[in-house]
Design an enzyme around this catalytic site. Structure first.
Site, PDB file in Angstrom:
ATOM      1  N   ARG A 142      14.920 -18.101   3.990  1.00 60.35           N
ATOM      2  CA  ARG A 142      15.339 -19.582   4.170  1.00 60.35           C
ATOM      3  C   ARG A 142      16.576 -20.119   3.178  1.00 60.35           C
ATOM      4  O   ARG A 142      17.175 -20.719   3.436  1.00 60.35           O
ATOM      5  CB  ARG A 142      14.119 -20.652   4.297  1.00 60.35           C
ATOM      6  CG  ARG A 142      13.264 -20.123   5.686  1.00 60.35           C
ATOM      7  CD  ARG A 142      12.231 -21.172   5.738  1.00 60.35           C
ATOM      8  NE  ARG A 142      11.578 -20.893   7.229  1.00 60.35           N
ATOM      9  CZ  ARG A 142      10.587 -21.319   7.593  1.00 60.35           C
ATOM     10  NH1 ARG A 142       9.851 -22.301   6.759  1.00 60.35           N
ATOM     11  NH2 ARG A 142      10.199 -21.280   8.884  1.00 60.35           N
ATOM     12  N   TYR A 176      18.718 -21.428  12.920  1.00 54.48           N
ATOM     13  CA  TYR A 176      17.897 -20.316  12.885  1.00 54.48           C
ATOM     14  C   TYR A 176      17.011 -20.291  11.341  1.00 54.48           C
ATOM     15  O   TYR A 176      17.195 -21.020  10.639  1.00 54.48           O
ATOM     16  CB  TYR A 176      18.646 -18.830  12.977  1.00 54.48           C
ATOM     17  CG  TYR A 176      19.892 -18.629  12.223  1.00 54.48           C
ATOM     18  CD1 TYR A 176      20.294 -19.197  11.091  1.00 54.48           C
ATOM     19  CD2 TYR A 176      20.770 -17.651  12.630  1.00 54.48           C
ATOM     20  CE1 TYR A 176      21.322 -18.906  10.407  1.00 54.48           C
ATOM     21  CE2 TYR A 176      21.821 -17.047  12.048  1.00 54.48           C
ATOM     22  CZ  TYR A 176      21.923 -17.701  10.751  1.00 54.48           C
ATOM     23  OH  TYR A 176      23.267 -17.407  10.064  1.00 54.48           O
ATOM     24  N   GLU A 177      15.994 -19.201  11.225  1.00 52.68           N
ATOM     25  CA  GLU A 177      15.183 -19.103  10.183  1.00 52.68           C
ATOM     26  C   GLU A 177      14.345 -20.450  10.057  1.00 52.68           C
ATOM     27  O   GLU A 177      14.207 -20.933   9.053  1.00 52.68           O
ATOM     28  CB  GLU A 177      15.962 -18.896   8.792  1.00 52.68           C
ATOM     29  CG  GLU A 177      15.195 -18.146   7.756  1.00 52.68           C
ATOM     30  CD  GLU A 177      14.690 -16.728   8.483  1.00 52.68           C
ATOM     31  OE1 GLU A 177      13.434 -16.728   8.423  1.00 52.68           O
ATOM     32  OE2 GLU A 177      15.627 -15.765   8.816  1.00 52.68           O
ATOM     33  N   GLY A 178      14.077 -20.963  11.135  1.00 49.52           N
ATOM     34  CA  GLY A 178      13.237 -22.277  11.239  1.00 49.52           C
ATOM     35  C   GLY A 178      14.066 -23.480  11.680  1.00 49.52           C
ATOM     36  O   GLY A 178      14.992 -23.664  10.350  1.00 49.52           O
ATOM     37  N   GLN A 189      11.717 -27.330   9.411  1.00 51.08           N
ATOM     38  CA  GLN A 189      11.720 -27.497   7.946  1.00 51.08           C
ATOM     39  C   GLN A 189      11.119 -28.801   7.381  1.00 51.08           C
ATOM     40  O   GLN A 189      10.330 -28.762   6.374  1.00 51.08           O
ATOM     41  CB  GLN A 189      12.906 -27.099   7.250  1.00 51.08           C
ATOM     42  CG  GLN A 189      14.048 -26.006   7.539  1.00 51.08           C
ATOM     43  CD  GLN A 189      13.266 -24.737   7.302  1.00 51.08           C
ATOM     44  OE1 GLN A 189      12.565 -24.916   5.838  1.00 51.08           O
ATOM     45  NE2 GLN A 189      13.263 -23.842   7.895  1.00 51.08           N
TER      46      GLN A 189
END
Lengths: 601, 601
Positions: free
Chosen positions: B305, B449-451, B456
């Site tokens: 992240r 992306y990546e959450g 978050q």
């Protein structure tokens, strides 16, 4: 797929912007509310059923330059023909030339729908309408007689040729030359860039309006003249004659609006010079007076800027519809309180998640606010044409005041809402096939062209606030105060804190306005300019809050649902607090900006 | 063209994030400040001279799927080879496998530079580094011995296979199957989408880490296992053997990062099934324990992240550089007070106009703030690895707290700054050849992306704030207060109102934090979630103000220029006022959101 929100558009036109009352008292002649509804319905049907399905191919295929000819996307020439045959191009044009002489409000509402369905497509008539307006206002009877009927019908399209490589926001330095020929015509030489729909295959002729400079013209903006330069010369009987010496040299590879050819146009380089010994140059006819070309342009600037504002509203509407539909469909995770209710297993539709719901409601609030601002601006334009004397001056000033706010706020939120729309789609939003990304790509030009939003802010602060010594803007703020007070006095608990929040926003706008008027009176123009962009945003947000409130008050008065009240409350309690920060920035930002300039050295 | 801002990066690493002091006391062994500088210089040189020149062709040409093989843009395989030969892939990897075991801070700084030069290119090593980290932490010795050295050198790249069409943010519902084979290996069957650099021509082998479910696995996230599935099987001597039954079915047509292939990967459908009678399926090896796959993923989540956060910083930096350069070059109009000074005639460079200057300084402030937040997060990660006991736990919590803020704030401002960069370019910004539009297109994936940044925010509010019963975040806010007090106490008039504005921002953050902790303690999770995104923004803005102030305090202490003070003041007096609005929104937004949900029905 986009579906024209005809009901919402009609409500905003009628009850927020003021069309219903104006129609009621006969302000627009025999225009009836039935006719208004019929026009909106039919425009909505055309946008939804005919334009929208061809929007994607327009983006994917784009306009192509092949052997000097521009080919528009598959199906677009036929689409354009259907569209003009529907009479849409002449909604506001004079009846003498085949137009319907309807209020601008209706055209603006229709423009919203065309642009939601395909902004690239809608640009063609948007430019034609601008050219018609300039010609109606400033053209000689001979020019009008020769060109207007075909332009009003849409058989011929129009373009606006302003920009040159070194002359964008600053037209005073343009170099395109015009030479007097002695027979009343002129010869034009030069290069223009960023000419939207400058060349294409959807109409028989293209009528270019071109800014150029005469040999003996004064320097700067006072030495610019406006010329009509047709692609094909027009014979006295109205038939098309020889090709004029103007052509499309290249088209741009752009971030968005791919279906709209953005052309570099070359005038008078001899490619289409006739062999009969005539002088070189593209043949042009003067519109208005020599050296008064910029004034001719400015008469149509309000409408053109408002039309671009509509693009922001249009994209925001389409992006919101798409995101809401996706958020109902897509399931993921489990929202707080979600029981499933036997619907679709364990996962909630993502619209149930507070963050997604809040994003979508924000998109709706900004879209409806921007729409109301633009329609209110159109109302002021119409009123200025349908009143006289002081009243006409008042409405003309109101339109002038609202235009930069409508253009900038609507196009800024167009980009914001399109970006939020991608976010709601998650990873799918980044994939072009989904269609959400196109909205962001298309939206991104609108804050730039027809005067960047920075230029709009300068216009708002330096030219519009001082109208009638500041009384125009003060009077308008007074009207906004009344809306805030009505909400505060409504005793409807569904409004929550809306009354107080609206009041605070209007006071922030008033304080910033007074400050800007004062510092300009003191000659501190740099201080005023430093705060211009945050001021413009402050204006737009406050108007959004007030217009949502106005709609909500009408709705509950008519026994409607509480949906408009809820949207007003969401706006007031979530998005209006920023107005206080913006006011601070307007008033105290200049000093720190000056101090920080060294960073950029 | 991008030029790596090595000096600014070094300053932020050393004096804002804290690297210099840590190196001074030997926290990172024999790492010297000379070595730090040498590494940053060399990374800057490589990014500027070798990657950046190939960024544009990567965007224009994109990755192409030809006969089942993915071809990366011209020059990229060679570029990748040069890059890995420079040892850049193994900066933080264990020395036992050929890595350099340097602090993450250095890798994060280097990642910024790779991403500024070409985000699409930098994604390849970013994914490999994530795979290395998971393997180091959870792989068996046999797997480590077979794969790590080649992955650390970069000869083989890695991928992360999480997403499936119906399983994005919610991995609990993934369907890819894994079957035990009896010899310790597994067979994998299923489809994964959005696999970055899932197939390409720049490395000899690709090591896929794949989340899948065993037949007897519990439902949901507790039934997911992690497998290593190489493209080519690896023989015991380390040489490449047979092709494994995994292939790239298609690549996505995306808004941006065109040079990075985004693949749909198919596992075990028989395309590469050997003819020798073996069972079908892609052969995989378990990483960690069965059904503990998600925990394995989470150990690397912080770094991944943060790496995405760096993409936001990187794009913002590159977009700002481009816009500043253009604004110096482009002349248009005449700014207030502009005398020309015999420079370039009557027109000012547009950087002289207050609106453009304010835009550029905003871009700089947000970029430097996001950089500082990300580096501070990397510092916390490093400290957690180089301390023990309670101290290690403290730093681990600090990293956990900062990660969602770093990821979300940096990627949000990446999009904002890239969009402002287009605006500064005017019409040229919309033309793809200019390059400003690419930054917006590339930046737009990072908040997703990546959450997603919404995820978050949920993570920040529901999992990170409650760490150590809220003491972690309260302690951190205490540190921020000290910075605000130091500014207030500095008596340097160049700070303007910075002290008061910083104080107000930190108090707003504190009030919102306390409110979120309280309502969650009361079980009102929907109320907390409604405020999560504005809270995350509030956190990021406040940190930006505080870190710019920290840098300014160091700078004036060292007799530096007033530039950092001026930037801090601009941030404090222009952009921090929003924190009060955000705090209000966190605390009072939930009720109006609930009321407005009916609009979405």
């Amino acid at each position: 797929m986009y579906k024209a929100p005809v009901e919402e558009i009609a409500f905003t036109l009628n009850h927020v912007a003021g069309l219903a009352d104006a129609v009621e008292i006969g302000r627009f002649g025999d225009l009836s509310s039935d006719l208004v509804n019929a026009i909106l319905d039919e425009a909505g049907r055309f946008a939804t059923n005919e334009i929208a399905p061809l929007g994607e191919i327009g983006d994917k295929q784009g306009a192509r330059l092949i052997d000097g000819e521009v080919k528009t996307p598959d199906g677009w020439p036929e689409l354009y023909r259907h569209w003009r045959e529907g009479g849409w191009n002449g909604l506001t044009a004079p009846e003498a030339f085949g137009g319907q002489h309807l209020p601008h409000m209706l055209n603006v509402a229709a423009l919203e729908m065309w642009n939601s369905a395909s902004m690239a497509f809608a640009l063609a008539p948007t430019l034609t309408m601008g050219a018609i307006e300039a010609l109606v206002a400033h053209g000689s009877d001979a020019l009008k007689g020769k060109y207007l009927e075909k332009m009003v019908s849409g058989e011929w399209t129009g373009t606006m040729n302003l920009t040159e490589p070194h002359a964008g926001s600053d037209l005073g330095v343009l170099k395109t030359r015009a030479e007097r020929r002695g027979d009343g015509t002129y010869r034009i030489f030069g290069q223009k860039i960023f000419i939207t729909w400058g060349e294409h295959d959807a109409a028989d002729n293209i009528v270019h309006l071109v800014l150029a400079r005469l040999p003996d013209a004064p320097a700067g903006t006072r030495g610019i003249s406006l010329f009509l330069v047709p692609k094909f010369l027009v014979d006295d009987d109205g038939s098309l004659g020889a090709r004029n010496d103007v052509f499309c040299h290249s088209i741009e590879h752009k971030l968005g609006i791919h279906g709209a050819p953005t052309c570099t146009m070359i005038y008078g380089d001899g490619r289409f010079h006739p062999e009969n010994g005539e002088e070189k140059g593209a043949i042009g006819w003067l519109i208005g007076e020599e050296n008064k070309g910029l004034a001719c342009m400015f008469t149509m600037m309000n409408n053109a800027r408002l039309a671009v504002g509509m693009q922001g509203v249009a994209i925001a509407e389409a992006a919101t519809q798409k995101a809401v539909a996706y958020a109902h469909e897509r399931t993921q995770g489990r929202a707080p309180g979600w029981t499933g209710e036997g619907k679709r297993g364990d996962m909630s539709p993502i619209i149930e998640h507070p963050d997604i719901a809040g994003t979508l409601i924000t998109m709706k609030a900004l879209t409806q606010g921007a729409r109301a601002i633009c329609y209110a601006c159109a109302y002021a334009i119409d009123m200025s044409h349908h009143t006289e004397g002081d009243e006409a001056r008042h409405w003309s000033e109101r339109a002038a005041l609202l235009t930069p706010v409508a253009k900038s706020f609507a196009t800024d939120i167009g980009v914001e809402v399109a970006s939020l729309g991608i976010q709601v789609h998650g990873g799918m939003g980044f994939i072009e096939e989904t269609g959400a990304a196109r909205y962001l790509r298309d939206a991104r030009i609108a804050p730039i062209y027809e005067g960047t939003n920075g230029i709009q802010a300068i216009d708002l602060v330096t030219r519009k606030l001082p109208l009638s010594s500041g009384e125009q803007v003060r009077g308008f703020i007074g009207e906004l105060k009344e809306i805030a007070e009505s909400v505060a006095a409504s005793n409807d608990t569904a409004f929550g804190e809306s009354g107080d929040r609206l009041r605070a926003a209007v006071f922030a706008l008033e304080a910033a306005t007074n400050w800007l008027l004062e510092v300009q009176a003191d000659g501190r123009s740099a201080d005023a300019l430093a705060g211009a962009t945050p001021y413009q945003r402050l204006f737009g947000l406050t108007l959004t809050g007030c217009y949502l409130a106005k709609g909500a008050l009408v709705d509950i008065g008519d026994g409607g649902t509480e949906k408009r009240v809820a949207l007003c409350r969401f706006m007031a309690e979530n998005l209006l607090a920023e107005t206080s920060a913006l006011k601070d920035r307007v008033i105290s930002g200049a000093a720190s900006l000056e101090a920080a300039r060294a960073i950029l050295a």
